[in-house]
Design a protein around this motif. Structure first.
Motif, PDB file in Angstrom:
ATOM      1  N   ASN A  23      53.032  -2.460   5.323  1.00  0.00           N
ATOM      2  CA  ASN A  23      52.493  -3.768   4.954  1.00  0.00           C
ATOM      3  C   ASN A  23      51.300  -4.077   5.862  1.00  0.00           C
ATOM      4  OD1 ASN A  23      51.993  -6.595   4.746  1.00  0.00           O
ATOM      5  ND2 ASN A  23      54.076  -6.927   3.999  1.00  0.00           N
ATOM      6  N   MET A  24      50.094  -3.811   5.368  1.00  0.00           N
ATOM      7  CA  MET A  24      48.899  -3.943   6.194  1.00  0.00           C
ATOM      8  C   MET A  24      48.600  -5.386   6.578  1.00  0.00           C
ATOM      9  SD  MET A  24      47.736  -1.066   7.052  1.00  0.00           S
ATOM     10  CE  MET A  24      49.415  -0.422   7.081  1.00  0.00           C
ATOM     11  N   ASN A  25      48.924  -6.319   5.706  1.00  0.00           N
ATOM     12  CA  ASN A  25      48.716  -7.722   6.044  1.00  0.00           C
ATOM     13  C   ASN A  25      49.562  -8.097   7.261  1.00  0.00           C
ATOM     14  OD1 ASN A  25      47.877 -10.531   5.638  1.00  0.00           O
ATOM     15  ND2 ASN A  25      49.978 -10.855   4.941  1.00  0.00           N
ATOM     16  N   LEU A  26      50.809  -7.656   7.266  1.00  0.00           N
ATOM     17  CA  LEU A  26      51.693  -7.923   8.400  1.00  0.00           C
ATOM     18  C   LEU A  26      51.154  -7.263   9.666  1.00  0.00           C
ATOM     19  CD1 LEU A  26      55.559  -7.645   8.409  1.00  0.00           C
ATOM     20  CD2 LEU A  26      54.217  -6.501  10.158  1.00  0.00           C
ATOM     21  N   ILE A  27      50.758  -6.003   9.559  1.00  0.00           N
ATOM     22  CA  ILE A  27      50.274  -5.263  10.730  1.00  0.00           C
ATOM     23  C   ILE A  27      49.031  -5.922  11.321  1.00  0.00           C
ATOM     24  CG2 ILE A  27      49.135  -3.114  11.417  1.00  0.00           C
ATOM     25  CD1 ILE A  27      52.190  -2.973  11.284  1.00  0.00           C
ATOM     26  N   MET A  28      48.112  -6.341  10.476  1.00  0.00           N
ATOM     27  CA  MET A  28      46.857  -6.903  10.960  1.00  0.00           C
ATOM     28  C   MET A  28      47.046  -8.233  11.690  1.00  0.00           C
ATOM     29  SD  MET A  28      44.388  -4.850  10.513  1.00  0.00           S
ATOM     30  CE  MET A  28      44.170  -3.272   9.696  1.00  0.00           C
ATOM     31  N   ARG A  29      48.059  -9.000  11.309  1.00  0.00           N
ATOM     32  CA  ARG A  29      48.246 -10.288  11.972  1.00  0.00           C
ATOM     33  C   ARG A  29      49.298 -10.255  13.066  1.00  0.00           C
ATOM     34  NH1 ARG A  29      52.327 -13.538   9.119  1.00  0.00           N
ATOM     35  NH2 ARG A  29      53.173 -12.380   7.351  1.00  0.00           N
ATOM     36  N   LEU A  30      50.018  -9.150  13.196  1.00  0.00           N
ATOM     37  CA  LEU A  30      51.097  -9.085  14.175  1.00  0.00           C
ATOM     38  C   LEU A  30      50.761  -8.213  15.381  1.00  0.00           C
ATOM     39  CD1 LEU A  30      54.079  -9.911  14.719  1.00  0.00           C
ATOM     40  CD2 LEU A  30      54.775  -7.847  13.501  1.00  0.00           C
ATOM     41  N   SER A  31      49.967  -7.179  15.175  1.00  0.00           N
ATOM     42  CA  SER A  31      49.755  -6.172  16.221  1.00  0.00           C
ATOM     43  C   SER A  31      48.644  -6.539  17.197  1.00  0.00           C
ATOM     44  CB  SER A  31      49.414  -4.821  15.581  1.00  0.00           C
ATOM     45  OG  SER A  31      50.377  -4.457  14.634  1.00  0.00           O
ATOM     46  N   HIS A  32      48.822  -6.111  18.438  1.00  0.00           N
ATOM     47  CA  HIS A  32      47.753  -6.195  19.424  1.00  0.00           C
ATOM     48  C   HIS A  32      46.859  -4.962  19.343  1.00  0.00           C
ATOM     49  CE1 HIS A  32      51.063  -8.600  21.496  1.00  0.00           C
ATOM     50  NE2 HIS A  32      50.116  -9.477  21.263  1.00  0.00           N
ATOM     51  N   ARG A  33      47.486  -3.834  19.028  1.00  0.00           N
ATOM     52  CA  ARG A  33      46.760  -2.569  18.965  1.00  0.00           C
ATOM     53  C   ARG A  33      47.352  -1.706  17.855  1.00  0.00           C
ATOM     54  NH1 ARG A  33      42.943  -0.554  21.951  1.00  0.00           N
ATOM     55  NH2 ARG A  33      42.607   1.696  22.136  1.00  0.00           N
ATOM     56  N   ILE A  34      46.512  -0.879  17.252  1.00  0.00           N
ATOM     57  CA  ILE A  34      46.947  -0.041  16.138  1.00  0.00           C
ATOM     58  C   ILE A  34      46.568   1.412  16.411  1.00  0.00           C
ATOM     59  CG2 ILE A  34      46.670   0.431  13.672  1.00  0.00           C
ATOM     60  CD1 ILE A  34      46.066  -2.516  13.256  1.00  0.00           C
ATOM     61  N   VAL A  35      47.513   2.310  16.147  1.00  0.00           N
ATOM     62  CA  VAL A  35      47.282   3.754  16.212  1.00  0.00           C
ATOM     63  C   VAL A  35      47.386   4.280  14.785  1.00  0.00           C
ATOM     64  CG1 VAL A  35      48.104   5.954  17.123  1.00  0.00           C
ATOM     65  CG2 VAL A  35      48.283   3.874  18.527  1.00  0.00           C
ATOM     66  N   VAL A  36      46.395   5.034  14.352  1.00  0.00           N
ATOM     67  CA  VAL A  36      46.358   5.540  12.980  1.00  0.00           C
ATOM     68  C   VAL A  36      46.574   7.044  12.969  1.00  0.00           C
ATOM     69  CG1 VAL A  36      45.067   5.609  10.812  1.00  0.00           C
ATOM     70  CG2 VAL A  36      44.667   3.745  12.439  1.00  0.00           C
ATOM     71  N   MET A  37      47.542   7.483  12.145  1.00  0.00           N
ATOM     72  CA  MET A  37      47.801   8.908  11.981  1.00  0.00           C
ATOM     73  C   MET A  37      47.409   9.371  10.581  1.00  0.00           C
ATOM     74  SD  MET A  37      51.522   9.601  13.807  1.00  0.00           S
ATOM     75  CE  MET A  37      51.409  11.371  13.450  1.00  0.00           C
ATOM     76  N   ALA A  38      47.003  10.624  10.495  1.00  0.00           N
ATOM     77  CA  ALA A  38      46.761  11.274   9.203  1.00  0.00           C
ATOM     78  C   ALA A  38      46.977  12.760   9.403  1.00  0.00           C
ATOM     79  CB  ALA A  38      45.343  11.001   8.704  1.00  0.00           C
ATOM     80  N   GLN A  39      47.736  13.376   8.514  1.00  0.00           N
ATOM     81  CA  GLN A  39      48.030  14.802   8.567  1.00  0.00           C
ATOM     82  C   GLN A  39      48.574  15.217   9.934  1.00  0.00           C
ATOM     83  OE1 GLN A  39      44.319  16.580   7.265  1.00  0.00           O
ATOM     84  NE2 GLN A  39      44.870  16.308   5.119  1.00  0.00           N
TER      85      GLN A  39
END
Length: 247
Positions: free
Chosen positions: A200-216
C-alpha cells in the motif's frame, strides 16, 4: 540498529535475494518496498532466521545474529509478523497472545500455562490495540484485520526493540487499516524501531521516515518518501508509472 550486509538467499538457480544491503536507524519507521518477486519477504525471513541465508550478514545492535536460531534472535529484541496470521486453532485470542511470551528456562515448565503476570500483560496489550473485548474469542473466528491486531499483540509479548511487519495492511478494510496505522505510529512514538514490508504505497508514503526499494533481489534505491517518489530507477522498476498507480 539493524544492519543487513550483502544478504543472499538462493533457491537452486533462483536468486531471490542477491547481495542485499541496507540499514535501519534506531527509532525510525523504515519501509522495504518493491514489485512482486523483488525478494522483500525472503529478506525478512533471512533477517528473522525463519529461513537460512545462503550468505551475507545481519547485525543487531552491534551483534551478528544471522547464525542464531530464531528464538535467540527474539530474545535479543527482534520479532516479526507474517503475511498470513499464524494463530493456533482452538485457542482463544488471549491464549494465542500469551503463547508468544518469552521462556525463562526449564523452571517455566513448573508454572501455570498462563501466569497472572502474563495474563495482565496480554490484556494490557489487547487493550492498547483496542481488542480486549475479544480476548476470550476463538482466534480462528476473527476477521482478517482482527487477526492482524492479534498478531501484533503477540509480537509485543516478547518485549522487542525492533519489529518487522510483513504486509500489516494486506486484506484489511479501510477503517481498521487506519487503526493499525495509528497503533504503528504510537509504538514508534514510544521508541519502537519498525521495519515494514507493504504494497500500500499511500500508507508507506505517509508513515515511513525512510524507504528501501528492492528489485530482483537487490536494493536499487534508498531515501525519504519524497526522494523515492521521484527516483527514476524506482519508477522504472514499477513498470514506468507512478508508485501509486503500480500498487
Amino acid at each position: 540498529m539493524l544492519q543487513v550486509k550483502e544478504l543472499c538467499k538462493y533457491f537452486g538457480g533462483i536468486k531471490a535475494v542477491d547481495g542485499c544491503s541496507f540499514n535501519v536507524e534506531r527509532g525510525t519507521i523504515t519501509a522495504l518496498i518493491g514489485p512482486n518477486g523483488a525478494g522483500k519477504t525472503t529478506a525478512f525471513n533471512c533477517i528473522s532466521r525463519t529461513a537460512q541465508p545462503t550468505s551475507g550478514e545481519v547485525w543487531l545492535d552491534g551483534e551478528r545474529i544471522d547464525q542464531l536460531r530464531p528464538h535467540k534472535i527474539t530474545r535479543r529484541g527482534l520479532s516479526r509478523t507474517f503475511q498470513i496470521s499464524r494463530n493456533l486453532a482452538d485457542m482463544t485470542v488471549l491464549e494465542n497472545v500469551i503463547c508468544q511470551s518469552q521462556i525463562g528456562g526449564w523452571r517455566d515448565l513448573l508454572k501455570p500455562a498462563m501466569s497472572p503476570e502474563e495474563i495482565d500483560k496480554a490484556m494490557h496489550l489487547l487493550d492498547f490495540l483496542g481488542i480486549s473485548r475479544i480476548a476470550h474469542e476463538d482466534g480462528s473466528n476473527l476477521s482478517y484485520g482482527q487477526k492482524k491486531l492479534m498478531d501484533l499483540a503477540a509480537l509485543l509479548m516478547s518485549d522487542p526493540k525492533i519489529i518487522l511487519l510483513d504486509e500489516p495492511a494486506g486484506g484489511v478494510n479501510p477503517t481498521l487499516l487506519e487503526e493499525i496505522v495509528g497503533h504503528i505510529r504510537k509504538l514508534n512514538e514510544q521508541g519502537m524501531t519498525i521495519l515494514i514490508v507493504e504494497h500500500n504505497m499511500n500508507l508507506i508514503m505517509r508513515l515511513s521516515h525512510r524507504i528501501v526499494v528492492m528489485a530482483q533481489g537487490r536494493v536499487i534505491a534508498e531515501g525519504t518518501p519524497a526522494e523515492i517518489r521521484e527516483n527514476p530507477a524506482v519508477l522504472d522498476a514499477y513498470l514506468g508509472g507512478t508508485l501509486e498507480d503500480a500498487a
